[in-house]
Design an enzyme around this catalytic site. Structure first.
Site, short mmCIF file in Angstrom:
data_model
loop_
_atom_site.label_atom_id
_atom_site.label_comp_id
_atom_site.label_asym_id
_atom_site.label_seq_id
_atom_site.Cartn_x
_atom_site.Cartn_y
_atom_site.Cartn_z
N GLY A 43 36.59 48.38 118.63
CA GLY A 43 37.13 47.91 119.91
C GLY A 43 37.94 46.63 119.78
N TYR A 101 30.89 45.45 136.38
CA TYR A 101 30.99 44.73 135.09
C TYR A 101 30.22 43.41 135.17
CZ TYR A 101 33.34 42.41 131.14
OH TYR A 101 33.62 41.75 129.98
#
Ligand code: SER
Length: 319
Positions: A11, A143
């Site tokens: 990532g 989130y």
């Protein structure tokens, strides 16, 4: 000797952190953990071991930890803020159920765990300027909810079981290596690509919206520095404010135009990202990180911009 597992090694953060750990801790084994569909390639694949490490598969994780005698996990598995709004249940599954699996293994096997938090852990009621280390954290995004819960759960495992959990609240991270995916701060990366390619940039964040940002080398340095810090000095653990720069779109565009005057920008504000951005701090106070583990950033907007443009030109083959 250290045996490290980086979860999310392909990532935005993991791809660079894994290589930095392999380079800078030469006696170490650094396992690049990935999920199918996001396999490591090139240097990341060739420079050390890799293994499937899905945070939702507790047995699989435990097997890797035993096989490589892992003593430290960098847990970078997460959906960023705008994607998490589209897929809140998946974000919860990865960020919370996944974290619980990791912390349980850490408790059983004596593993230290770094799981980043974020500027996303703050919300509209948080003081926006000079956001203190210890303050109101009532985010409205999924989130943010998972990031606050990550901080609490990580501290719980430290206080209750003595698991060595540590964390920083990352600002928006800017780098030329791996693109972020679906974050609110992504515009500050994407504008560099447009500028170097000579394409008009469409900005999803309204002018005047300040957010904390950081150049990736400082972010990687912070993560490693905190995990290596003397624990007796740490009054906080999960999670430390860290800061290096804060800007609004017009300021980063003006900075890039000092080097690429032709940059063209138009605004097409995305209401989901804008609502998130408005609720986040304008600038964080990172004095606790400075006092407790000597945190200090290296890059400012100017040195970051010079380095980004130089490296993106090389990467994209543009003169
Ligand atoms: N960069 C992240 C995002 O925008 C914040 O931590 O979602």
């Amino acid at each position: 000797m250290k045996n490290i597992l980086v979860i999310g090694s392909t990532g935005q953060i993991g791809s660079e952190l894994t290589m930095k750990l392999r380079r800078e801790i030469p006696q170490s084994t650094v396992v690049a953990g990935y999920i199918p569909g996001a396999e490591p390639k090139g240097e990341l694949l060739e420079s050390g071991p890799s293994a499937i490490a899905d945070v939702r598969d507790s047995a699989g994780l435990a097997e890797i930890v035993s096989r490589y005698k892992i003593d430290t996990i960098y847990n970078l598995a997460a959906l960023l803020s705008a994607v998490a709004e589209r897929k809140p249940l998946l974000a919860w599954d990865i960020q919370m159920n996944g974290l619980l699996n990791i912390l349980e293994i850490a408790r059983e096997k004596g593993v230290a765990v770094f799981t980043p938090s974020s500027i996303g852990s703050f919300g509209p009621e948080t003081p926006h300027e000079g956001t203190p280390q210890d303050t109101i954290q009532r985010p409205r995004s999924m989130y943010g909810v998972t990031k606050v819960a990550t901080e609490l759960l990580s501290d719980y495992y430290f206080h209750k079981y003595g698991v060595d959990t540590r964390s920083v609240r990352f600002p928006g991270l800017i780098s030329y290596t791996t693109l972020p995916g679906g974050g609110t701060t992504d515009y500050a990366v994407e504008v560099y690509y447009s500028a170097v390619k000579g394409e008009e940039f469409t900005c999803p964040i309204a002018s005047g919206t300040y957010m904390d940002m950081m150049y990736m080398p400082d972010a990687l340095h912070a993560a490693i520095m905190l995990m290596e810090a003397d624990p007796s000095r740490l009054k906080h653990r999960n999670s430390f404010n860290i800061a290096s720069m804060s800007f609004e779109p017009e300021q980063i565009f003006a900075k890039i135009r000092e080097y690429i005057p032709s940059l063209q920008v138009r605004y097409e504000v995305d209401p989901v990202r804008q609502a998130i951005a408005t609720s986040w701090p304008d600038s964080m106070d990172d004095s606790c990180a400075r006092e407790e583990w000597d945190w200090k950033p290296t890059y400012d907007m100017d040195s970051m911009t010079v380095d980004m443009i130089k490296n993106l030109r090389l990467k994209l083959g543009v003169k």
